[in-house]
Design a protein around this motif. Structure first.
Motif, short mmCIF file in Angstrom:
data_model
loop_
_atom_site.label_atom_id
_atom_site.label_comp_id
_atom_site.label_asym_id
_atom_site.label_seq_id
_atom_site.Cartn_x
_atom_site.Cartn_y
_atom_site.Cartn_z
N VAL A 1 43.58 -105.59 11.52
CA VAL A 1 44.92 -105.44 10.96
C VAL A 1 45.79 -106.56 11.53
CG1 VAL A 1 46.94 -103.94 10.75
CG2 VAL A 1 44.65 -102.93 10.88
N VAL B 1 41.44 -98.39 6.67
CA VAL B 1 40.83 -99.70 6.98
C VAL B 1 39.39 -99.49 7.43
CG1 VAL B 1 40.94 -101.75 8.46
CG2 VAL B 1 43.05 -100.74 7.59
N ALA C 1 43.58 -105.89 6.84
CA ALA C 1 44.84 -105.33 6.34
C ALA C 1 45.99 -106.26 6.67
CB ALA C 1 45.09 -103.95 6.92
N ILE D 1 50.79 -103.16 5.66
CA ILE D 1 49.84 -102.04 5.47
C ILE D 1 50.56 -100.69 5.48
CG2 ILE D 1 49.39 -102.13 7.96
CD1 ILE D 1 46.70 -100.86 7.48
N GLY E 1 45.30 -103.75 1.83
CA GLY E 1 43.90 -103.92 2.21
C GLY E 1 43.23 -105.09 1.51
#
Lengths: 474, 137
Positions: free
Chosen positions: A25, A44, A59, A63, A73
């Motif tokens: 992320v 995720v 991500a 997100i 995503g």
């Protein structure tokens, strides 16, 4: 599922269970705190189960919790290694995206004529549920195959509108027979309409320029007006995804694929069902490209009528049009070798680097414009693609939702939100005053922080910040 | 009428949960909820009616099929359905719905785009059936 900071605004979710790759992320600490407030991080990890996924389930900084994929995503699967395509990685609003027009008009023009401009936009831009599209239904079949090109041939827009559109406004491989009669029935009367929810048309002012040379190449000048349009493939796309998901459940079993969330249903790209999905997706994408193309044409007509100036004298030229809900076959380097990947972007924007051959000639040297809309009362951003993007040439797609619709409604009424926007100098023409409450600016994350993190994480650089002065809300 | 279902909080979308004595009534409640989220159903006359049947392999699929068909008919014909009756036997649902035009009618919630499979539940529980469905809005 605890992501850990691994540097450069990257948080890693280590592999566990059936995850084929780790999750990553891109977020600052404040954005990660917000991301942990719902189930987006779990999503995720779920996406990391997809067969053929390479490098990581990714991500973007905006997100938030979606269905199947998180919103924001990105997942790339290796096509030649049995990689899959998942309709859930595209979403129901296939090819939802953003279009930005720049102009020579100034804030002064809006202050003088804003009421007339907003009245014309209010009258001309169809929005809300159901039918009401600008374009006649008999354009539909041509558009499903030829996208915005077909709308241009019917008298909407200009040649340049195609040049500055991702895919040049046509997703090759689409056609009416790839989508169901029900999808055509549902979307047939909606060609040239915004829809509702978070879709909008905004009049904005170019508020701040970060890269003057790039902004000039994009046609953006400080203090001038711009028009941003956010919408997608309407009922045609929604029905197409629904139809495809129904097919894909049993097909997935035939291919021996299991996923942790049924909304992640998927099949190999190189399968009959995979090819059929990509063709249906291209068909719906053609609707979406044409939809935004037609709405942009109508916006020019609205400005022209309000200012009593021919549309071609307004300089309302297309900066770019980007999709943020698509799966695309692209070549990227993986483990040192170029590979054909199916790159899913669900609430994420393609962000090609300078020099990419798919970019229009006149902006190839600076990189692809990446449009990141805010939320009625907040800024929107124009970013640009950069080299060595760590997310398969992807960046954020918006501010990212922070608050549920119920929570937003409990905080203030639609009337209160309208008053607040007007007090901030933003003229608002809602399709429904009541629905404004769910789309209030505080229901979204800080878009300035999202843009900053995109730059800090090497996803895309900041070019210009725009702020809204007029909002036509779906 | 909202006591026929409860809202499931979701960041971007909207979900509902409902229970009923039978699978048919649970699906009927979910269908009612879908339209109730979008329109005030208390003032919708029965001006137009539809009927259809659908067969599915599982309760979840039957639920999604019924809701999808109603949403398709609603959006294609600009109709909101306020009275929905479902009969079910061996995964075959017979649906009758009535309502009125959406033209000129205010939305009270964002239009529902589609029925998702995310966290979908349609299963027997003590005393009946429960349904949980997240709508894409």
């Amino acid at each position: 599922m605890e992501p850990s900071w691994t540097g450069d605004y990257e948080w890693t979710i280590p592999r566990s269970g059936g995850m084929r790759v780790p999750g990553v992320v891109f977020a600052s600490p404040p954005l990660m705190v917000q991301a942990r407030e719902d189930r987006a991080v779990d999503q995720v990890a779920n996406v990391a189960h997809l067969p053929g996924i390479v490098r990581a389930s990714l991500a973007m900084p905006d997100i938030h919790w979606g269905y199947g994929f998180p919103i924001g995503g990105v997942a790339a699967t290796d096509v030649e290694a049995g990689g899959v395509v998942s309709p859930g990685g595209v979403g129901f609003d296939i090819c939802c995206g953003v279009r930005l027009l720049a102009s020579h008009l100034t804030a002064t023009d809006f202050f003088r004529h804003g009421e007339r401009i907003m009245a014309e936009l209010d009258a001309r831009i169809p929005r809300g549920a159901g039918k009401g599209g600008i374009a006649p239904r008999d354009l539909l079949n041509g558009i499903l195959e030829h996208g915005a090109r077909s709308a241009l041939d019917a008298g909407f827009g200009t040649d340049r509108d195609l040049e500055r559109c991702e895919e040049r406004g046509v997703s090759v491989g689409g056609g009416r027979d790839w989508v169901s009669p029900e999808a055509r029935q549902r979307g047939g009367g909606q060609l040239g309409s915004l829809g509702a929810g978070n879709h909008f048309l905004e009049v904005q002012i170019v508020d701040r320029i970060f890269e003057p040379k790039t902004a000039a190449a994009f046609g953006l000048e400080s203090g001038t007006l711009a028009v941003m349009i956010h919408c997608g493939s309407r009922g045609l796309g929604h029905q197409t995804c629904q139809d495809q998901l129904k097919v894909m459940g049993p097909a997935m079993a035939r291919h021996g694929i299991a996923v942790p969330d049924r909304q992640l249903a998927c099949v190999p790209v190189r399968s009959r069902e995979g090819r059929a999905y990509l063709a249906a997706m291209a068909t719906a994408a053609n609707f979406a490209w044409a939809n935004r193309h037609i709405l942009a044409h109508e916006a020019r007509q609205a400005f022209s009528a309000a200012l009593r100036t021919p549309a071609d004298g307004l300089g309302l030229e297309l900066v770019f049009d980007v999709a943020h809900n698509l799966a695309k076959l692209e070549t990227h380097v993986v483990d040192g070798a170029p590979s054909v990947l199916c790159v899913h972007r669900k609430g994420a924007t393609r962000a090609f680097e300078p020099g990419h051959p798919d970019l229009p000639d006149d902006i190839r040297g600076v990189g692809q414009p990446v449009l990141v809309p805010g939320s009625m009362g907040t800024a929107s951003w124009v970013l640009r693609g950069v080299a060595d993007n760590p997310a398969f040439a992807s960046a954020a797609h918006g501010a990212g939702r922070l608050m549920s619709r119920g929570a937003a409604k409990r905080r203030a009424s639609g009337r209160d939100v309208r008053k607040d926007l007007e007090r901030a100098g933003i003229s608002i023409r809602p399709g429904s005053v009541r629905l404004l409450a769910e789309e209030a600016p505080y229901a979204y994350k800080d878009v300035d922080e999202v843009a900053r993190v995109c730059a800090a994480a090497g996803l895309a650089d900041r070019v210009a910040r725009l702020r809204p002065i007029g909002v036509v809300k779906g | 009428m909202t006591n026929r279902y409860s809202i499931v909080s979701h960041t971007a979308d909207t979900g509902i949960e409902t229970t009923a004595d039978t699978l048919a009534d649970a699906i009927g409640n979910a269908a009612f909820a879908m339209f109730d989220l979008m329109y005030d159903l208390s003032s919708i006359p029965a001006e137009t009616a539809i009927a259809f049947t659908t067969v599915a392999a599982s309760p979840e699929d039957l639920l999604v099929d019924v809701l999808s068909e109603l949403l398709l008919r609603s959006e294609s014909d600009d109709v909101v359905f306020s009275a929905i009756a479902v009969r079910e036997s061996r995964m075959r649902a017979a649906v009758e719905a009535s309502g009125a035009t959406t033209v000129g009618r205010d939305l009270r919630g964002p239009p529902i785009k589609a029925i998702t499979y995310h966290e979908l539940r349609c299963e027997p529980v003590a005393g009946g059936w429960m349904v949980r469905v997240i709508f894409d809005v």
